[in-house]
Motif scaffolding. Structure first.
Motif, mmCIF file in Angstrom:
data_model
loop_
_atom_site.group_PDB
_atom_site.id
_atom_site.type_symbol
_atom_site.label_atom_id
_atom_site.label_comp_id
_atom_site.label_asym_id
_atom_site.label_seq_id
_atom_site.Cartn_x
_atom_site.Cartn_y
_atom_site.Cartn_z
ATOM 1 N N GLN A 109 2.364 11.427 -7.191
ATOM 2 C CA GLN A 109 1.252 10.500 -6.969
ATOM 3 C C GLN A 109 0.400 10.270 -8.210
ATOM 4 O OE1 GLN A 109 1.284 13.753 -6.422
ATOM 5 N NE2 GLN A 109 -0.526 14.444 -5.294
ATOM 6 N N LEU A 110 0.569 11.082 -9.232
ATOM 7 C CA LEU A 110 -0.382 11.081 -10.344
ATOM 8 C C LEU A 110 -0.281 9.837 -11.224
ATOM 9 C CD1 LEU A 110 -0.283 14.846 -11.409
ATOM 10 C CD2 LEU A 110 -1.667 13.712 -9.651
ATOM 11 N N ALA B 25 -4.239 18.086 -8.194
ATOM 12 C CA ALA B 25 -3.080 18.915 -8.506
ATOM 13 C C ALA B 25 -1.891 18.465 -7.677
ATOM 14 C CB ALA B 25 -3.387 20.379 -8.225
ATOM 15 N N SER B 26 -0.689 18.673 -8.206
ATOM 16 C CA SER B 26 0.521 18.240 -7.512
ATOM 17 C C SER B 26 1.683 19.143 -7.893
ATOM 18 C CB SER B 26 0.836 16.792 -7.901
ATOM 19 O OG SER B 26 2.063 16.369 -7.344
ATOM 20 N N SER C 187 -3.006 2.246 -4.080
ATOM 21 C CA SER C 187 -2.517 3.613 -3.970
ATOM 22 C C SER C 187 -3.607 4.444 -3.301
ATOM 23 C CB SER C 187 -2.196 4.186 -5.356
ATOM 24 O OG SER C 187 -1.667 5.491 -5.257
ATOM 25 N N LEU C 188 -3.259 5.088 -2.188
ATOM 26 C CA LEU C 188 -4.241 5.837 -1.402
ATOM 27 C C LEU C 188 -3.930 7.327 -1.442
ATOM 28 C CD1 LEU C 188 -4.798 2.954 -0.458
ATOM 29 C CD2 LEU C 188 -4.895 3.808 1.897
ATOM 30 N N GLY C 189 -4.963 8.146 -1.420
ATOM 31 C CA GLY C 189 -4.779 9.591 -1.382
ATOM 32 C C GLY C 189 -6.102 10.309 -1.370
ATOM 33 N N VAL D 138 0.837 -1.197 0.000
ATOM 34 C CA VAL D 138 0.000 0.000 0.000
ATOM 35 C C VAL D 138 0.869 1.243 0.000
ATOM 36 C CG1 VAL D 138 -1.885 1.223 1.127
ATOM 37 C CG2 VAL D 138 -1.707 -1.269 1.364
ATOM 38 N N MET D 139 0.589 2.159 -0.920
ATOM 39 C CA MET D 139 1.277 3.447 -0.977
ATOM 40 C C MET D 139 0.333 4.537 -0.503
ATOM 41 S SD MET D 139 4.015 5.125 -1.646
ATOM 42 C CE MET D 139 4.438 6.874 -1.806
ATOM 43 N N THR D 140 0.722 5.233 0.570
ATOM 44 C CA THR D 140 -0.025 6.409 0.998
ATOM 45 C C THR D 140 0.642 7.631 0.391
ATOM 46 O OG1 THR D 140 1.283 6.596 3.037
ATOM 47 C CG2 THR D 140 -0.793 5.364 3.153
ATOM 48 N N ASN D 141 -0.048 8.288 -0.504
ATOM 49 C CA ASN D 141 0.492 9.484 -1.133
ATOM 50 C C ASN D 141 0.288 10.689 -0.226
ATOM 51 O OD1 ASN D 141 1.260 8.498 -3.942
ATOM 52 N ND2 ASN D 141 -0.818 7.699 -3.734
ATOM 53 N N PRO D 142 1.081 11.756 -0.421
ATOM 54 C CA PRO D 142 0.952 12.931 0.441
ATOM 55 C C PRO D 142 -0.492 13.443 0.458
ATOM 56 C CG PRO D 142 2.911 13.104 -0.924
ATOM 57 C CD PRO D 142 2.148 11.912 -1.430
#
Length: 209
Positions: free
Chosen positions: A131-132, A125-126, A109-111, A56-60
């Motif tokens: 994360q996109l 937006a980033s 992928s979480l965000g 699992v990836m937690t994005n900012p």
């Protein structure tokens, strides 16, 4: 428009009719949706969708922090494989490409997003775009936790929300946390998705920005 009016425009919670109509639009565009009442329920619903042991990836995301989801994934007693922890253990100067692979290809992928339009489009937006790639294609499963104040009527309003509201708050956070300014470097719009890949947990609270 005054600063107060701009804040009110982008922080006011929608009525139930608008919320229900947006859920229908999202589902028509291939997204699945859970509507929950509070951050605790958002965390429970999100974690229930992820099998123990998954990568699992937690994005900012301020939303992931405020709901406790980031801690549940990355904390020391987590039942998941934290892609963020694995990535952050590497050296960006010499292992940047390996870090990108880890971040972009986790099973989950979480965000969050910065806006959801009434027509069912997501806008994120980033500054860097880190994360996109996973949201657009890389991750097998994407879960986005979104406060209902982020619902806007049109795509134009979604872009206005980013620049008139979200960027200002993120810029202040980045200066306090890192001593540097934030910016909008890249913007992702997701208009349509193959059913089953992107799930949205919509919270009936103002959470994140």
């Amino acid at each position: 428009m005054s600063a107060t009016e701009a804040v009110d425009r982008f922080t006011t919670l929608p009525d139930e009719q608008t919320l229900a109509a947006t859920v229908v639009a999202l589902e028509e565009h291939g997204f699945s949706v859970d509507v929950v009442d509070d951050p605790d329920e958002a965390r429970r619903v999100t974690l229930a969708r992820i099998p123990h042991g998954s990568s699992v990836m937690t994005n900012p995301s301020v939303t992931l922090e405020e709901t406790g989801i980031a801690e549940a994934i990355n904390g020391g007693d987590s039942v998941y494989e934290s892609a963020r922890n694995k990535m952050m253990a590497l050296d960006y100067a010499t292992q940047a490409q390996e870090m990108k692979v880890i971040a972009g290809q986790a099973e989950f992928s979480l965000g969050s997003v910065h806006a959801i339009t009434g027509e069912g489009t997501l806008l994120i937006a980033s500054a860097s775009g880190s994360q996109l790639a996973s949201y657009a294609w890389g991750a097998a499963n994407v879960i986005l936790v979104v406060g209902a104040q982020k619902l806007v009527p049109t795509l134009q309003a979604a872009h206005e929300r980013v620049y008139q509201h979200s960027l200002k708050l993120e810029d202040a956070r980045a200066q306090a946390a890192y001593g540097q300014r934030s910016r909008v470097g890249k913007v992702l719009e997701i208009h349509q998705e193959l059913p089953g890949r992107v799930h949205i947990v919509l919270v009936r609270r103002a959470i994140g920005y």
